[in-house]
Scaffold this motif. Structure first.
Motif, short mmCIF file in Angstrom:
data_model
loop_
_atom_site.label_atom_id
_atom_site.label_comp_id
_atom_site.label_asym_id
_atom_site.label_seq_id
_atom_site.Cartn_x
_atom_site.Cartn_y
_atom_site.Cartn_z
N ALA A 87 46.51 42.86 38.49
CA ALA A 87 45.35 42.18 37.92
C ALA A 87 45.05 42.55 36.48
O ALA A 87 44.22 41.91 35.83
CB ALA A 87 44.11 42.48 38.78
N GLY A 88 45.69 43.61 35.96
CA GLY A 88 45.34 44.13 34.64
C GLY A 88 45.36 43.12 33.50
O GLY A 88 44.37 43.01 32.75
N PRO A 89 46.45 42.37 33.29
CA PRO A 89 46.49 41.42 32.17
C PRO A 89 45.37 40.39 32.20
O PRO A 89 44.78 40.07 31.17
CB PRO A 89 47.87 40.76 32.32
N SER A 90 45.06 39.88 33.38
CA SER A 90 43.98 38.89 33.50
C SER A 90 42.64 39.48 33.10
O SER A 90 41.81 38.82 32.46
CB SER A 90 43.91 38.36 34.94
N ILE A 91 42.40 40.75 33.47
CA ILE A 91 41.14 41.41 33.12
C ILE A 91 41.02 41.55 31.61
O ILE A 91 39.95 41.32 31.03
CB ILE A 91 41.07 42.78 33.82
N LEU A 92 42.10 41.92 30.94
CA LEU A 92 42.08 42.08 29.49
C LEU A 92 41.78 40.75 28.80
O LEU A 92 40.92 40.67 27.91
CB LEU A 92 43.41 42.64 29.00
N LEU A 93 42.46 39.69 29.22
CA LEU A 93 42.25 38.39 28.58
C LEU A 93 40.84 37.87 28.87
O LEU A 93 40.20 37.28 27.99
CB LEU A 93 43.29 37.38 29.08
N GLU A 94 40.37 38.07 30.08
CA GLU A 94 39.02 37.62 30.44
C GLU A 94 37.97 38.29 29.56
O GLU A 94 36.94 37.70 29.24
CB GLU A 94 38.74 37.92 31.91
N ALA A 95 38.22 39.53 29.16
CA ALA A 95 37.29 40.26 28.31
C ALA A 95 37.48 39.94 26.83
O ALA A 95 36.76 40.46 25.97
CB ALA A 95 37.46 41.76 28.52
N GLY A 96 38.44 39.06 26.51
CA GLY A 96 38.66 38.68 25.13
C GLY A 96 39.54 39.63 24.36
O GLY A 96 39.59 39.58 23.13
#
Length: 403
Positions: A87-96
């Motif tokens: 899930a890490g990459p999605s969390i980073l992108l979601e946070a901008g």
């Protein structure tokens, strides 16, 4: 490289046109380089560029990066290798947070504090391209996750094999408690709260405050979980782990320290603890530190074991990236009758009281006090005096304006 759409930094109410404009702009910031992501996050500041070498960025690492608010993350490795849907990459992108992937080992040679410009997938320093990778977008991340889901069955088979291997090696410890060391902390008949620096551990620990105050459990921090307990204002009873992510402050807090060693007796964290003037207990065992914390509490007679931030699902096991995570599955079977998993309780229980409800509750309290006073002679006399004073005030104001 073929061109790709760049991911913009998100902001409330942004339009498609604004996103396109953001895509065209390059991003700059000072480089902060660290091969261990959890150590790097402790010295990241807002606007930094985090340079890491972290294959399959997990949720805990991503949450720690987002909390530090870097402008971008440059990863020498692949943020999603295809081993499992992390899930890490999605969390980073979601946070901008901008994420550039698969930059290669050369990016780790960046000078600490160097002014870095990120232009698409290129990393530029002093006008020279030092590394080039893939700038991730929601579309590229989703494609990687879809491919990873297809290969998940292989990981499940490997996990099952590791579980059986661990059972063969540690059956005496699991079944009979052979090898559990003696400790000075008293567990018999008490509740035990084990805190691991996992998903939502801070929020869950805050929600459990009434339970902690009422039951006074033995508080065990697993590596970085010890600092979480101290940060929450509690006194540590025990620290368990290989001591790679716990602070010196926690180690010197007076808590009993149990160093997790390999089966051959090698304990990487032992010298660090002794250098602080503390003589720890050594617990040689295969598996993870959270496992031996549970096994220790169970063997010493704990009545109830409450776990915060521990790993419970297959994806969480795979997030750890270690074959030893198979031990957690068997450990939970071993102590299951006493174990209460409080991970995620903060998402289950959230108090939602509106301002209107608070106002009505306050008014109801005032009304109850007034009614109670009115029912007594003293109260009636008091309200009579207040009414008389009010009449005098109104008359005085009338005379003032009338004059």
């Amino acid at each position: 490289m073929r061109p790709m759409k760049l991911i913009p930094r998100r902001s409330g109410g942004s339009t498609a046109h604004a996103k396109d404009a953001s895509d065209a702009a390059s991003t700059r910031g000072p480089a902060r380089v660290g091969r261990r992501t959890k150590d790097l996050t402790k010295r990241l500041a807002v606007g930094d560029v985090a340079v890491i070498d972290h294959i399959d960025i997990d949720r805990v690492a991503a949450d720690a990066l987002v909390a530090a608010r870097p402008v971008a993350v440059l990863n020498a490795a692949r943020s999603t290798s295809g081993r499992y849907p992390n899930a890490g990459p999605s969390i980073l992108l979601e946070a901008g947070v901008i994420l550039v992937d698969d930059l290669g080992p050369a990016v780790m040679d960046l000078r600490e504090g160097a002014a870095v410009t990120i232009d698409g997938g290129r990393v530029v320093v002093d006008g020279q391209t030092v590394a080039e990778g893939v700038r991730q977008t929601e579309a590229t991340v989703e494609a990687s996750l879809a491919a990873a889901r297809e290969g998940l069955s292989t990981e499940i088979e490997r996990f099952a094999e590791n579980t059986m291997s661990y059972l063969r090696r540690e059956r005496d410890l699991l079944l009979d408690g052979v090898g559990v060391p003696n400790v000075r902390t008293v567990f018999e008949g008490r509740h035990v709260l084990i805190v691991v620096r996992g998903y939502h551990y801070r929020e869950d620990l805050a929600i459990l405050r009434p339970y902690i105050l009422d039951n006074r459990p033995v508080l065990i921090g697993v590596d970085g979980g010890a600092d979480a307990i101290l940060d929450a204002g509690y006194k540590l009873d025990m620290i368990v782990g290989d001591m790679d992510s716990v602070s010196d402050q926690a180690l010197a807090s007076g808590a009993e320290i149990v160093v997790h060693a390999y089966r051959d007796g090698n304990a990487p964290g032992l010298e660090r603890v002794r250098a602080l003037g503390v003589e720890p207990v050594v617990f040689p065992a295969t598996g993870t530190s959270e496992d031996i914390a549970m096994l220790l509490a169970d063997d010493k007679g704990a009545e109830l074991i409450v776990a915060v931030g521990t790993h419970a699902t297959l994806v969480e096991f795979l997030d750890k990236g270690r074959a030893g995570m198979a031990s957690t599955f068997l450990t939970r079977l071993r102590v299951g009758g006493k174990l209460v998993d409080a991970k995620g309780v903060s998402r289950l229980y959230r108090t939602r009281i509106s301002n209107t409800q608070l106002a009505l509750l306050s008014l109801a309290g005032v009304a109850a006090v007034v009614a109670a006073l009115w029912s007594t002679n003293v109260g009636q006399t008091f309200f009579g005096l207040v009414a008389a004073r009010f009449d005098d005030l109104v008359s005085g104001i009338g005379r003032l304006f009338g004059g």
